[in-house]
Each structure stands twice: as C-alpha cells, then as structure tokens.
Design an enzyme around this catalytic site. Sequence first.
Site, mmCIF file in Angstrom:
data_model
loop_
_atom_site.group_PDB
_atom_site.id
_atom_site.type_symbol
_atom_site.label_atom_id
_atom_site.label_comp_id
_atom_site.label_asym_id
_atom_site.label_seq_id
_atom_site.Cartn_x
_atom_site.Cartn_y
_atom_site.Cartn_z
ATOM 1 N N LYS A 135 0.845 -1.200 0.000
ATOM 2 C CA LYS A 135 0.000 0.000 0.000
ATOM 3 C C LYS A 135 0.878 1.247 0.000
ATOM 4 C CE LYS A 135 -4.254 1.726 2.169
ATOM 5 N NZ LYS A 135 -5.177 1.518 1.022
ATOM 6 N N GLU B 22 -9.149 -3.950 -9.924
ATOM 7 C CA GLU B 22 -9.844 -3.348 -8.784
ATOM 8 C C GLU B 22 -10.294 -1.951 -9.177
ATOM 9 O OE1 GLU B 22 -7.057 -3.301 -5.508
ATOM 10 O OE2 GLU B 22 -5.397 -2.858 -6.856
ATOM 11 N N LEU C 210 -4.507 -4.803 -4.131
ATOM 12 C CA LEU C 210 -4.286 -4.592 -2.704
ATOM 13 C C LEU C 210 -5.063 -5.644 -1.921
ATOM 14 C CD1 LEU C 210 -3.089 -2.682 -0.498
ATOM 15 C CD2 LEU C 210 -5.325 -1.547 -0.494
#
Length: 284
Positions: A147, A179, A204
């Site tokens: 991240k 995503e 993620l």
Amino acid sequence: MTRTVYLNGSWLAEADAKVSIFDRGFLFADAIYEVTGVVGGKLLEYAGHAARLQRSMAELGIACPLTQDELLAVHREIVRRNDLQEGLIYLQISRGAADRDFAFPTNAAPTLVLFTQAKAVLDNPKVKTGISVALVADQRWARRDIKTVQLLYPSMAKMQAASVGADDAWLVEDGFVTEASSATAHIISQDGTLITRGLSSAILHGITRLSVLDIARKAGLAVEERAFTPEEARDAAEAFITSATSFVLPVTQIDGQPVGDGKPGPRTLKLRQLYIENKLANAI
C-alpha cells in the site's frame, strides 16, 4: 477548527506540521499509508490495518519508529485530540529525509504522519443510488499488494472516469478487472455467486474485502475468488466495491450500462448492513 496532527512524536496544529523537502516520500513516493475508519469515536478493523502496515513496511524495508502498542495509543489519542466521532485516520510513513539518490539511504529516520478527516461514513448518500464506474486501462506498477503512496495513476483513472460522467474507475488489465481506483471490485452473478479477484500482487489485499467475504460465506452466499471480465461485470445481477472509506457500496452502472435493474442490489445492501453491524460491535 484546526486539526491536531501527529508528526514524528509531536502533536502539532496542522499549519505547523512541516516535512523536509528531501523526504523520500516527497521525492520518490518511497512511503506507505493506511486509512482506518472511525465511528462513535472508535477504531474499525484496526488489527487488520495494523497488520497490513507491518507487511508493507517489511516489503519496503522501512522500520516503524513506534511499537504496536504505541501506534494504537497514537490512533486513540488523535481521535481524542480532534474529538473525531466519525471519519478517517490517515497514516503515512516514509523512509525519511536524505539527499536525493535513487539508492536507499542506510541511516534515514522514518517520517511518520497521522491526521484525521471528519466524514459521514455511515450515512453515505451513494448507498441509496449506487455509483457508476467507467472501465479504464490499469497502468499501475506491478506491486499493488504493497500500500504505497504511488497514487498518481489511480487519481488519473478517477479523473478519466469523471470526464465521462462516472463516479469511479474500474481498472482492467489483460482482459480482466483488477480493482477500483481505491477499492476492491466485486460482482454477484445471476446465480447468486459473489465473485472477486483472488489475492496476488495485482491487487491490494483489502481489509474490508476479507471481512466482507467472511460475512458473505456465513450468510450463505457462494464465493469465488477469481478474476472476472468486464463482460461478466456488465452481465452481473449486482456489483459493489469495498474499502475502509466506503464499507460496502453498490455499483449500479458500468460504462453507462445498468447493472441488473440499475438499482442497489438487495444482497449488496444486506452485506453492507451485516458488515456495519459486525464491525461496530467489534470496534475498539
């Protein structure tokens, strides 16, 4: 009201918080971040966010200057100092300040920053209408499981979606949805199966994603963790995103085409309700 922020062990008015122009987070995006939700003055899913923070730091070789207990105490203190009842805590840690060089410095002290954002995360008006998404090519770096603050391309993708009247972007790579710009993408097929991409370096590892999948299974929904195509998404009965900011948020339009009947799906809304009930009961 001026917020009180945390910077390297000090509590400061936001206008007084300064970071070096030589900080590698500024020069190289050599930094990671986490966002923790707050409702009723309590932290939501803190253990999951703290664990992911440790994993990201380990991947980049950055050491946190605080112990786990100290970091939790800082989160609680920033809530208290800002009287934050509902909203978010943003944490960012960089490798620190050093003269500009592509090679990592060996003796830089990490820069640790936390600040709050007051926001109505429970009463989100988009829950009633759902959001629209546009499909955009995924051109991010390959280690999306870390991240990092390398968020320029997700920002560009969100702006590209906005330029065609959409609320957000769903990113597509090699023919499959990865995503959303800052959330996990999910669909519910016509036979009632929740489908979301499996964990890898392509996405993620969402904390909310993990909780929602667990809640879905306990509620009796079939779950498949696999990549899905834009065509599957357009043909789905329901679609939604998950994140620490949005919890579970319906997607009702993809590239201008309604998902299902174009309204927030009943299973999506049920998952949102169950998620909120569960996490509020376990907030710390």
